[in-house]
Design a protein around this motif. Sequence first.
Motif, PDB file in Angstrom:
ATOM      1  N   TRP A   1      20.106   9.481 -30.378  1.00  0.00           N
ATOM      2  CA  TRP A   1      20.280  10.465 -31.454  1.00  0.00           C
ATOM      3  C   TRP A   1      21.120  11.652 -30.965  1.00  0.00           C
ATOM      4  CZ3 TRP A   1      20.552  11.103 -36.346  1.00  0.00           C
ATOM      5  CH2 TRP A   1      20.328  12.339 -36.961  1.00  0.00           C
ATOM      6  N   ALA A   2      21.019  11.985 -29.685  1.00  0.00           N
ATOM      7  CA  ALA A   2      21.820  13.072 -29.124  1.00  0.00           C
ATOM      8  C   ALA A   2      23.312  12.795 -29.273  1.00  0.00           C
ATOM      9  CB  ALA A   2      21.472  13.275 -27.650  1.00  0.00           C
ATOM     10  N   ALA A   3      23.688  11.506 -29.259  1.00  0.00           N
ATOM     11  CA  ALA A   3      25.089  11.134 -29.452  1.00  0.00           C
ATOM     12  C   ALA A   3      25.448  11.003 -30.922  1.00  0.00           C
ATOM     13  CB  ALA A   3      25.375   9.812 -28.729  1.00  0.00           C
ATOM     14  N   HIS A   4      24.479  10.614 -31.748  1.00  0.00           N
ATOM     15  CA  HIS A   4      24.757  10.295 -33.159  1.00  0.00           C
ATOM     16  C   HIS A   4      24.557  11.469 -34.102  1.00  0.00           C
ATOM     17  CE1 HIS A   4      25.320   7.778 -36.641  1.00  0.00           C
ATOM     18  NE2 HIS A   4      24.088   8.024 -37.091  1.00  0.00           N
ATOM     19  N   VAL A   5      23.770  12.467 -33.693  1.00  0.00           N
ATOM     20  CA  VAL A   5      23.385  13.552 -34.597  1.00  0.00           C
ATOM     21  C   VAL A   5      24.592  14.271 -35.176  1.00  0.00           C
ATOM     22  CG1 VAL A   5      23.162  15.241 -32.714  1.00  0.00           C
ATOM     23  CG2 VAL A   5      21.901  15.570 -34.848  1.00  0.00           C
TER      24      VAL A   5
ATOM     25  N   ARG B   1       9.349   8.498 -21.703  1.00  0.00           N
ATOM     26  CA  ARG B   1       8.883   8.281 -23.074  1.00  0.00           C
ATOM     27  C   ARG B   1       9.543   9.253 -24.043  1.00  0.00           C
ATOM     28  NH1 ARG B   1       2.360   7.497 -21.991  1.00  0.00           N
ATOM     29  NH2 ARG B   1       2.467   5.289 -21.321  1.00  0.00           N
ATOM     30  N   LEU B   2       9.749  10.470 -23.602  1.00  0.00           N
ATOM     31  CA  LEU B   2      10.396  11.461 -24.461  1.00  0.00           C
ATOM     32  C   LEU B   2      11.859  11.088 -24.710  1.00  0.00           C
ATOM     33  CD1 LEU B   2      10.087  14.201 -25.913  1.00  0.00           C
ATOM     34  CD2 LEU B   2      10.865  15.284 -23.798  1.00  0.00           C
ATOM     35  N   LEU B   3      12.550  10.677 -23.658  1.00  0.00           N
ATOM     36  CA  LEU B   3      13.956  10.297 -23.794  1.00  0.00           C
ATOM     37  C   LEU B   3      14.141   9.123 -24.743  1.00  0.00           C
ATOM     38  CD1 LEU B   3      15.210  10.596 -20.108  1.00  0.00           C
ATOM     39  CD2 LEU B   3      15.975  11.981 -22.049  1.00  0.00           C
ATOM     40  N   PHE B   4      13.219   8.155 -24.674  1.00  0.00           N
ATOM     41  CA  PHE B   4      13.366   6.941 -25.468  1.00  0.00           C
ATOM     42  C   PHE B   4      12.390   6.898 -26.647  1.00  0.00           C
ATOM     43  CE2 PHE B   4      15.261   5.940 -21.406  1.00  0.00           C
ATOM     44  CZ  PHE B   4      16.434   5.293 -21.788  1.00  0.00           C
ATOM     45  N   GLY B   5      11.748   8.021 -26.909  1.00  0.00           N
ATOM     46  CA  GLY B   5      10.891   8.121 -28.080  1.00  0.00           C
ATOM     47  C   GLY B   5      11.666   8.597 -29.289  1.00  0.00           C
ATOM     48  N   ARG B   6      10.973   8.856 -30.369  1.00  0.00           N
ATOM     49  CA  ARG B   6      11.616   9.297 -31.603  1.00  0.00           C
ATOM     50  C   ARG B   6      12.083  10.747 -31.469  1.00  0.00           C
ATOM     51  NH1 ARG B   6      11.252   6.045 -35.936  1.00  0.00           N
ATOM     52  NH2 ARG B   6      11.815   7.836 -37.231  1.00  0.00           N
ATOM     53  N   PRO B   7      13.194  11.096 -32.115  1.00  0.00           N
ATOM     54  CA  PRO B   7      13.714  12.473 -32.025  1.00  0.00           C
ATOM     55  C   PRO B   7      12.727  13.535 -32.486  1.00  0.00           C
ATOM     56  CG  PRO B   7      15.383  10.990 -32.911  1.00  0.00           C
ATOM     57  CD  PRO B   7      14.114  10.206 -32.835  1.00  0.00           C
ATOM     58  N   ASP B   8      11.849  13.190 -33.444  1.00  0.00           N
ATOM     59  CA  ASP B   8      10.901  14.198 -33.912  1.00  0.00           C
ATOM     60  C   ASP B   8       9.809  14.473 -32.874  1.00  0.00           C
ATOM     61  OD1 ASP B   8       9.418  11.883 -34.151  1.00  0.00           O
ATOM     62  OD2 ASP B   8       9.393  11.885 -36.339  1.00  0.00           O
TER      63      ASP B   8
END
Length: 408
Positions: free
Chosen positions: A106-110, A261-268
């Motif tokens: 998401w950091a790349a797509h946002v 887990r944070l890196l590969f978890g959901r953005p929220d």
Amino acid sequence: MQLNWLAYAIPLFLLLIGLEYWVSRAQRKTYFRFNESIANLNVGIAERLLDLFIAGATYVFYAWLHQRFALFEIRATIWSWVALLVMTDFVWYWYHRLGHEISLFWAAHVVHHQSEDFNYTVSARITVFQAIVRTGFWSVLPIIGFPAGMVVSILLVHGLYAFFLHTRTVGKLGWLEYVLVTPSHHRVHHAVNPQYLDKNYGDVFIFWDKLFGTFAEEQEEPVYGLTKPLNSYSFLWQQFHFLLELLVAVRRTPGVVAKIRLLFGRPDGVDAGIRAELESRLLQQVPPALNRGKFRGYVVGQLVGVLVLLFVFLLLERYIPGWAQGLVAVFVLLTLINMGALLEQRRWVLHLELARLVVIWGLVYAVSGIQLLVVLAYIGGLSWWAYRASIKRHYFQYLYGRVQPVPS
């Protein structure tokens, strides 16, 4: 003379954007806002520029994968092209979906979802980081057995189709709505209405969303942007804000497993309060948009100049030496940052203007070899040192209508 004919995509897309603007005006709709459109095009220009340096590497990478790991030897036939299109779109669906469901992606797509407008300029909001991530996803295609030339060609068609989805001037398209992704479907994808969130990930075919339960039909008018609006036209902030939020969140999270887990978890899963903290430190409130003709003319002039430079750069890339390519790239990136700073009326924008002048002056001197330019640069440097207060005053008065812009 070997020209890069893909450069002509730039004037073609600008023509289509102009046509959409004309249609929207004929429909008495306000689908374009000045600051949003400039910010959208800035992101697209950066991606096209940087893609010039990595596109060849992508082809070489796909060719290497095909040569070393191809499971089948697939030849170009009508049916293999059709199969490649379907498989490309299938991979896109999962790349796109995971781009919304995994924080690191998401950091790349946002960046693609930041605009609160929805028109053809939004299709330009692709970052080079996003291009690299999806290159990794599409790597499965040459491994299956599709030659690199086929893969790269179908990706061009795939990307072209997506351009036409970013419009509000086209309504629903009858029976095509059941097979293809249409502008109506893609409007839903870009919307932040609760019933539209995380829907319609397909790029060409809509049946993937129906198959995997992520389809929503456009009913009420979509509202565009992020669930928490960005409220910034800064080129750098748009590119890196969520990456910074993610890095801060990872640093504050104890334990290696929890960090992963944070890196590969959901953005929220990223603390929403981090953005406010970073904004208070790195940004200030965006001032009202300037409607003065001089200001808009100056910004548009920079945009047109960069687009012309990018067109010539792409068209003649085979004949431009590496050092010149590097200087042009630096000048373009400085100008994109500069336009974002202008839109936000930053005080430090004049330093960017000076940096741009130094780079373009160095490029002209390197190409021409005229010694007089060194003397003129020396005189210009002394003049800036002696009269910088007066230069600043006149510069800000001319652009913003006041002696100083808002504080940085």
